[in-house]
Design a protein around this motif. Sequence first.
Motif, mmCIF file in Angstrom:
data_model
loop_
_atom_site.group_PDB
_atom_site.id
_atom_site.type_symbol
_atom_site.label_atom_id
_atom_site.label_comp_id
_atom_site.label_asym_id
_atom_site.label_seq_id
_atom_site.Cartn_x
_atom_site.Cartn_y
_atom_site.Cartn_z
ATOM 1 N N GLY A 32 0.823 -1.197 0.000
ATOM 2 C CA GLY A 32 0.000 0.000 0.000
ATOM 3 C C GLY A 32 0.860 1.250 0.000
ATOM 4 O O GLY A 32 2.081 1.182 -0.116
ATOM 5 N N THR A 33 0.190 2.375 0.164
ATOM 6 C CA THR A 33 0.899 3.649 0.161
ATOM 7 C C THR A 33 0.377 4.544 1.277
ATOM 8 O O THR A 33 -0.721 4.360 1.786
ATOM 9 C CB THR A 33 0.718 4.390 -1.177
ATOM 10 O OG1 THR A 33 -0.670 4.643 -1.387
ATOM 11 C CG2 THR A 33 1.289 3.604 -2.340
ATOM 12 N N SER A 97 4.327 1.957 1.536
ATOM 13 C CA SER A 97 4.399 1.670 2.970
ATOM 14 C C SER A 97 5.762 1.060 3.284
ATOM 15 O O SER A 97 6.301 0.297 2.491
ATOM 16 C CB SER A 97 3.310 0.672 3.367
ATOM 17 O OG SER A 97 2.040 1.205 3.086
ATOM 18 N N ASP A 124 0.266 2.316 5.604
ATOM 19 C CA ASP A 124 -0.737 2.251 4.547
ATOM 20 C C ASP A 124 -1.934 3.140 4.872
ATOM 21 O O ASP A 124 -2.522 3.035 5.951
ATOM 22 C CB ASP A 124 -1.186 0.799 4.358
ATOM 23 C CG ASP A 124 -2.130 0.618 3.190
ATOM 24 O OD1 ASP A 124 -2.069 1.425 2.244
ATOM 25 O OD2 ASP A 124 -2.928 -0.338 3.226
#
Length: 139
Positions: A32-33, A97, A124
């Motif tokens: 994720g980010t 992440s 995330d």
Amino acid sequence: MMKDRRKYTGLFLILLLLLVSSCEKSGLDFGGTGTLMGTISIGPLCPVESNPPDPACQPTAGTYKSYPVSVWSMDMKTKIAVLAPALDGSYHAILPSGNWLVVLEKQAVGFGGSNLPVSIKINDGSDTVLDISIDTGIR
């Protein structure tokens, strides 16, 4: 024909596995980010500060380019991003992440210093705030 398709599918899966494995070793995370945000302040830019500030002593786009700040993998082998602040010094960057190092890339004689390098953790879907202070050493 079916035999050839299975052969190419197997080859594709092996290549995909190698790609994912090399990304994991470099510190990249596909989990994720999150967002890294904050303000970069650079100063002083003139030997005498005034109130209100002299417009000639305020950072410009060129000032920020002269003091590049980037995000690296913890082993310093992979550059993840270069922070690009607006004229008011604010920045935001969407990062994968994970744990990263924020570094002032250009260490030159005459700098007064900075609060970098610093390690950060990007979670995330979350924001991480990091205000960066760069002292030019001008007195």
